[in-house]
Design an enzyme around this catalytic site. Structure first.
Site, PDB file in Angstrom:
ATOM      1  N   ARG A 219       0.830  -1.151  -0.168  1.00 48.60           N
ATOM      2  CA  ARG A 219       0.019   0.027   0.005  1.00 48.60           C
ATOM      3  C   ARG A 219       0.983   1.286  -0.021  1.00 48.60           C
ATOM      4  O   ARG A 219       0.572   2.409   0.826  1.00 48.60           O
ATOM      5  CB  ARG A 219      -0.778   0.064   1.364  1.00 48.60           C
ATOM      6  CG  ARG A 219      -2.050  -1.156   1.145  1.00 48.60           C
ATOM      7  CD  ARG A 219      -2.957  -1.106   0.258  1.00 48.60           C
ATOM      8  NE  ARG A 219      -4.053  -2.345   0.603  1.00 48.60           N
ATOM      9  CZ  ARG A 219      -4.145  -3.356   0.065  1.00 48.60           C
ATOM     10  NH1 ARG A 219      -3.042  -3.731  -0.416  1.00 48.60           N
ATOM     11  NH2 ARG A 219      -4.921  -4.167   0.626  1.00 48.60           N
TER      12      ARG A 219
ATOM     13  N   SER B 295     -10.528   0.471   3.729  1.00 48.20           N
ATOM     14  CA  SER B 295      -9.901   0.126   4.646  1.00 48.20           C
ATOM     15  C   SER B 295      -9.148   1.351   5.101  1.00 48.20           C
ATOM     16  O   SER B 295      -8.495   2.252   4.558  1.00 48.20           O
ATOM     17  CB  SER B 295      -8.634  -0.812   4.481  1.00 48.20           C
ATOM     18  OG  SER B 295      -9.318  -2.060   4.176  1.00 48.20           O
TER      19      SER B 295
ATOM     20  N   GLU C 169      -4.387   4.619   5.974  1.00 50.02           N
ATOM     21  CA  GLU C 169      -4.171   4.393   4.783  1.00 50.02           C
ATOM     22  C   GLU C 169      -4.656   5.457   3.637  1.00 50.02           C
ATOM     23  O   GLU C 169      -3.686   5.705   2.737  1.00 50.02           O
ATOM     24  CB  GLU C 169      -4.833   3.175   4.357  1.00 50.02           C
ATOM     25  CG  GLU C 169      -4.828   2.489   2.855  1.00 50.02           C
ATOM     26  CD  GLU C 169      -5.356   1.349   2.520  1.00 50.02           C
ATOM     27  OE1 GLU C 169      -5.062   0.307   3.201  1.00 50.02           O
ATOM     28  OE2 GLU C 169      -6.421   1.335   1.736  1.00 50.02           O
TER      29      GLU C 169
HETATM   30  P1  FAD Z   1      -8.146   9.484  -4.779  1.00 51.51           P
HETATM   31  O1  FAD Z   1      -9.049   9.017  -3.480  1.00 51.51           O
HETATM   32  O2  FAD Z   1      -8.924  10.511  -5.679  1.00 51.51           O
HETATM   33  O3  FAD Z   1      -6.680   9.786  -4.373  1.00 51.51           O
HETATM   34  C1  FAD Z   1      -5.933   8.954  -3.699  1.00 51.51           C
HETATM   35  C2  FAD Z   1      -4.386   9.505  -3.779  1.00 51.51           C
HETATM   36  O4  FAD Z   1      -3.922   9.360  -5.081  1.00 51.51           O
HETATM   37  C3  FAD Z   1      -4.131  11.068  -3.502  1.00 51.51           C
HETATM   38  O5  FAD Z   1      -3.099  11.143  -2.751  1.00 51.51           O
HETATM   39  C4  FAD Z   1      -4.271  11.522  -4.827  1.00 51.51           C
HETATM   40  O6  FAD Z   1      -3.600  12.880  -4.618  1.00 51.51           O
HETATM   41  C5  FAD Z   1      -3.565  10.690  -5.805  1.00 51.51           C
HETATM   42  N1  FAD Z   1      -3.762  10.694  -7.037  1.00 51.51           N
HETATM   43  C6  FAD Z   1      -5.222  10.363  -7.370  1.00 51.51           C
HETATM   44  N2  FAD Z   1      -5.104  10.504  -8.963  1.00 51.51           N
HETATM   45  C7  FAD Z   1      -3.785  10.826  -9.194  1.00 51.51           C
HETATM   46  C8  FAD Z   1      -2.970  10.763 -10.579  1.00 51.51           C
HETATM   47  N3  FAD Z   1      -3.515  10.471 -11.754  1.00 51.51           N
HETATM   48  N4  FAD Z   1      -1.686  10.955 -10.198  1.00 51.51           N
HETATM   49  C9  FAD Z   1      -1.214  11.250  -9.039  1.00 51.51           C
HETATM   50  N5  FAD Z   1      -1.875  10.891  -7.897  1.00 51.51           N
HETATM   51  C10 FAD Z   1      -3.094  10.694  -8.061  1.00 51.51           C
HETATM   52  N6  FAD Z   1      -8.042   0.190  -2.119  1.00 51.51           N
HETATM   53  C11 FAD Z   1      -6.904  -1.229  -2.230  1.00 51.51           C
HETATM   54  O7  FAD Z   1      -5.605  -0.939  -2.276  1.00 51.51           O
HETATM   55  N7  FAD Z   1      -7.516  -2.319  -2.211  1.00 51.51           N
HETATM   56  C12 FAD Z   1      -8.867  -2.588  -2.308  1.00 51.51           C
HETATM   57  O8  FAD Z   1      -9.466  -3.503  -2.123  1.00 51.51           O
HETATM   58  C13 FAD Z   1      -9.767  -1.164  -1.915  1.00 51.51           C
HETATM   59  N8  FAD Z   1     -11.039  -1.326  -1.751  1.00 51.51           N
HETATM   60  C14 FAD Z   1     -11.930  -0.178  -1.568  1.00 51.51           C
HETATM   61  C15 FAD Z   1     -13.131  -0.570  -1.100  1.00 51.51           C
HETATM   62  C16 FAD Z   1     -14.048   0.573  -0.879  1.00 51.51           C
HETATM   63  C17 FAD Z   1     -15.366   0.541  -0.573  1.00 51.51           C
HETATM   64  C18 FAD Z   1     -13.385   1.940  -1.004  1.00 51.51           C
HETATM   65  C19 FAD Z   1     -14.175   3.247  -0.838  1.00 51.51           C
HETATM   66  C20 FAD Z   1     -12.027   1.984  -1.173  1.00 51.51           C
HETATM   67  C21 FAD Z   1     -11.061   1.124  -1.464  1.00 51.51           C
HETATM   68  N9  FAD Z   1      -9.997   1.054  -1.484  1.00 51.51           N
HETATM   69  C22 FAD Z   1      -9.261  -0.128  -1.916  1.00 51.51           C
HETATM   70  C23 FAD Z   1      -9.070   2.322  -1.561  1.00 51.51           C
HETATM   71  C24 FAD Z   1      -9.184   3.095  -3.099  1.00 51.51           C
HETATM   72  O9  FAD Z   1     -10.464   2.701  -3.788  1.00 51.51           O
HETATM   73  C25 FAD Z   1      -7.727   2.898  -3.848  1.00 51.51           C
HETATM   74  O10 FAD Z   1      -6.858   3.533  -3.195  1.00 51.51           O
HETATM   75  C26 FAD Z   1      -8.058   3.671  -4.986  1.00 51.51           C
HETATM   76  O11 FAD Z   1      -6.863   3.549  -6.068  1.00 51.51           O
HETATM   77  C27 FAD Z   1      -8.115   5.262  -4.916  1.00 51.51           C
HETATM   78  O12 FAD Z   1      -8.568   5.896  -6.069  1.00 51.51           O
HETATM   79  P2  FAD Z   1      -9.039   7.329  -6.567  1.00 51.51           P
HETATM   80  O13 FAD Z   1      -9.216   7.582  -7.848  1.00 51.51           O
HETATM   81  O14 FAD Z   1     -10.369   7.330  -5.679  1.00 51.51           O
HETATM   82  O15 FAD Z   1      -8.133   8.167  -5.559  1.00 51.51           O
HETATM   83  P1  NAP Z   2     -10.370 -10.568   4.493  1.00 52.53           P
HETATM   84  O1  NAP Z   2     -10.284 -11.431   3.299  1.00 52.53           O
HETATM   85  O2  NAP Z   2     -11.565 -10.604   5.574  1.00 52.53           O
HETATM   86  O3  NAP Z   2      -9.045 -10.511   5.307  1.00 52.53           O
HETATM   87  C1  NAP Z   2      -8.801  -9.630   6.498  1.00 52.53           C
HETATM   88  C2  NAP Z   2      -7.294  -9.356   6.443  1.00 52.53           C
HETATM   89  O4  NAP Z   2      -6.436 -10.248   6.350  1.00 52.53           O
HETATM   90  C3  NAP Z   2      -6.974  -8.505   5.095  1.00 52.53           C
HETATM   91  O5  NAP Z   2      -6.692  -7.134   5.504  1.00 52.53           O
HETATM   92  C4  NAP Z   2      -5.980  -9.305   4.502  1.00 52.53           C
HETATM   93  O6  NAP Z   2      -4.785  -8.679   4.230  1.00 52.53           O
HETATM   94  C5  NAP Z   2      -5.454 -10.594   5.383  1.00 52.53           C
HETATM   95  N1  NAP Z   2      -5.415 -11.821   4.974  1.00 52.53           N
HETATM   96  C6  NAP Z   2      -6.516 -12.600   4.728  1.00 52.53           C
HETATM   97  N2  NAP Z   2      -6.220 -13.789   4.083  1.00 52.53           N
HETATM   98  C7  NAP Z   2      -4.935 -13.486   3.827  1.00 52.53           C
HETATM   99  C8  NAP Z   2      -4.028 -14.365   3.335  1.00 52.53           C
HETATM  100  N3  NAP Z   2      -4.405 -15.770   2.745  1.00 52.53           N
HETATM  101  N4  NAP Z   2      -2.777 -13.978   3.129  1.00 52.53           N
HETATM  102  C9  NAP Z   2      -2.421 -12.955   3.531  1.00 52.53           C
HETATM  103  N5  NAP Z   2      -3.491 -11.727   4.323  1.00 52.53           N
HETATM  104  C10 NAP Z   2      -4.501 -12.267   4.264  1.00 52.53           C
HETATM  105  O7  NAP Z   2     -10.374  -8.982   4.162  1.00 52.53           O
HETATM  106  P2  NAP Z   2     -11.651  -8.050   3.476  1.00 52.53           P
HETATM  107  O8  NAP Z   2     -11.820  -6.744   4.412  1.00 52.53           O
HETATM  108  O9  NAP Z   2     -13.110  -8.798   3.167  1.00 52.53           O
HETATM  109  O10 NAP Z   2     -10.858  -7.449   2.012  1.00 52.53           O
HETATM  110  C11 NAP Z   2     -10.752  -8.602   1.017  1.00 52.53           C
HETATM  111  C12 NAP Z   2      -9.513  -8.066   0.368  1.00 52.53           C
HETATM  112  O11 NAP Z   2      -9.796  -6.889  -0.391  1.00 52.53           O
HETATM  113  C13 NAP Z   2      -8.150  -7.846   1.161  1.00 52.53           C
HETATM  114  O12 NAP Z   2      -7.310  -8.218   0.252  1.00 52.53           O
HETATM  115  C14 NAP Z   2      -8.158  -6.117   1.395  1.00 52.53           C
HETATM  116  O13 NAP Z   2      -6.852  -5.923   1.486  1.00 52.53           O
HETATM  117  C15 NAP Z   2      -8.879  -5.699   0.118  1.00 52.53           C
HETATM  118  N6  NAP Z   2      -9.622  -4.741   0.596  1.00 52.53           N
HETATM  119  C16 NAP Z   2      -8.949  -3.554   0.600  1.00 52.53           C
HETATM  120  C17 NAP Z   2      -9.586  -2.303   0.910  1.00 52.53           C
HETATM  121  C18 NAP Z   2      -8.910  -1.043   1.003  1.00 52.53           C
HETATM  122  O14 NAP Z   2      -9.254   0.262   1.186  1.00 52.53           O
HETATM  123  N7  NAP Z   2      -7.465  -1.208   1.005  1.00 52.53           N
HETATM  124  C19 NAP Z   2     -10.939  -2.224   1.101  1.00 52.53           C
HETATM  125  C20 NAP Z   2     -11.525  -3.419   1.020  1.00 52.53           C
HETATM  126  C21 NAP Z   2     -10.820  -4.454   0.777  1.00 52.53           C
HETATM  127  P3  NAP Z   2      -4.497  -7.755   2.831  1.00 52.53           P
HETATM  128  O15 NAP Z   2      -5.354  -6.543   3.091  1.00 52.53           O
HETATM  129  O16 NAP Z   2      -3.262  -7.447   2.844  1.00 52.53           O
HETATM  130  O17 NAP Z   2      -5.051  -8.567   1.690  1.00 52.53           O
END
Ligand code: FAD
Ligand code: NAP
Length: 342
Positions: free
Chosen positions: A168, A242, A338
């Protein structure tokens, strides 16, 4: 076409938390020419900039006394790669929705992006925090990207290895307002042996659907179903996914923690360290379902902070800090936020 510079723009509908905040200056960029125009304009006015995609990973803590640039540059195409005949590249511009890029590749039958299905936001923001889900990270599928260096006023091509990707995290997250990602080149595979099915419920859900030999699209569909069942829809309940990263600690620290809390959720990493489930720590500390005013912790997902309607960014931030302090006190583990705080 000239750039439309707006003043005092309400960003409530531009962030998935649904937080109120005003941008002193705001412009939407639809082309690389717009980027150059905005760069000149910001330089002349002496304005700092913030880049905004879909607003799904930002916390707007207060009004923003700067130029906010919403990146909406469209376009994507699949082209042959110079790597091997089995690998193609999806070239996508920063303003495309990430899920549209995933769906486009899966509809053409290619593997690579299926585990990253349904992540909100734009293509341009995906490298910023090296998006990851269901056992796959962007850095595993990214070949290279085009970036505009706001400080130097120059465009560069960066190979994946030059982006300092980590869990991340990236070069871009470390230096906000400098690197504007314009375009990414993602690897797509015609070799379907490369599917990642071992994370969570993917395999069992496929089997429940009677699918023994899944296509990439089958996997993408399953990931979408699992996500929709588990995660709150920001259109219904404001959130940024998250809110905290899963902390990664040394094996020794993990051992000490396990001695005290035998049920602590740990995932050993390839480098010998151990990833803890931040959700477990927050839940055990008693925060799951907590609500104060309209700022709260989701009832089922302890990692997700939510806005029940009228919360401000400052209130969400205050809640986040209380959780961080409490978790350090109880478990000796620091939780890192995050989303990017604007
Ligand atoms: P923004 O929120 O608009 O920006 C985020 C950052 O990126 C800011 O610092 C901004 O300045 C920068 N930025 C935006 N566009 C650019 C660009 N073109 N160039 C340079 N910098 C830029 N994240 C995960 O990693 N895994 C997930 O599974 C995941 N699930 C999510 C589920 C939900 C319901 C929500 C709400 C969020 C989730 N996220 C997840 C977080 C998010 O969706 C991601 O980080 C996504 O990539 C953000 O995209 P955005 O366009 O909305 O960025
Ligand atoms: P989940 O599958 O219930 O798992 C809970 C946490 O445990 C996750 O954060 C995941 O880490 C870790 N985990 C589970 N199984 C794993 C494995 N086999 N090996 C290593 N780590 C493991 O999580 P969830 O909330 O439903 O989300 C599912 C996936 O979507 C996850 O990968 C999560 O990161 C991603 N997600 C991310 C965001 C975001 O905003 N960043 C939001 C929603 C969902 P990891 O996060 O490292 O995978």
């Amino acid at each position: 076409m000239t750039l439309r510079l707006q003043e005092f723009v309400d960003l409530l509908s531009y962030n998935t938390f649904g937080l109120p905040a005003k941008a002193r200056w705001f412009a939407e960029l639809f082309s690389e020419e717009d980027v150059w125009r905005a760069h000149g304009m910001a330089k002349n006015l002496g304005l700092p900039v913030y880049f905004l995609g879909g607003g799904s990973n930002v916390l707007l803590a207060s009004d923003i006394n700067a130029l906010v640039l919403k990146i909406s540059i469209p376009g994507m195409q699949i082209v042959p790669s110079d790597e091997s005949p089995e690998i193609l590249w999806l070239e996508a511009q920063a303003g495309e929705l990430w899920q549209d890029a995933v769906a486009y590749s899966l509809e053409q039958g290619f593997a690579g992006l299926e585990n990253l299905s349904l992540i909100p936001g734009t293509v341009g923001a995906a490298p910023v925090q090296n998006i990851g889900a269901y056992g796959v990270e962007l850095s595993e599928v990214l070949h290279s990207l085009t970036v505009f260096d706001w400080k130097e006023g120059r465009t560069y091509e960066l190979a994946c290895a030059e982006c300092n990707f980590a869990y991340r995290d990236s070069l871009f997250k470390a230096d906000p307002g400098r690197w504007l990602i314009l375009k990414v080149r993602l690897r797509l595979y015609s070799d379907l042996q490369k599917l990642h099915l071992d994370y969570g419920a993917i395999r069992s859900e496929l089997l429940a659907r009677g699918i023994d030999h899944p296509t990439p699209k089958d996997v993408g569909d399953v990931v979408c179903t699992i996500r929709q069942a588990r995660l709150p829809d920001p259109k219904v309940l404001g959130n940024a996914g998250s809110f905290f990263k899963n902390p990664v600690i040394t094996a020794e620290q993990a051992e000490q923690l396990r001695a005290k809390y035998p049920k602590v959720v740990c995932y050993p990493q390839t480098d010998g360290r151990v990833k803890l489930a931040a959700a477990w720590l927050i839940d055990q500390a008693g925060w799951k379902g907590f609500r104060e005013g309209d700022a709260g912790v989701h009832r089922q997902q302890a990692l997700v902070l939510v806005n029940y309607g009228q919360a401000t960014g400052a209130e969400i931030l205050r809640l986040a800090r209380r959780i961080q302090e409490d978790v350090v006190q109880k478990f000796g583990v620091a939780l890192e936020m995050e989303p990017v705080v604007f």
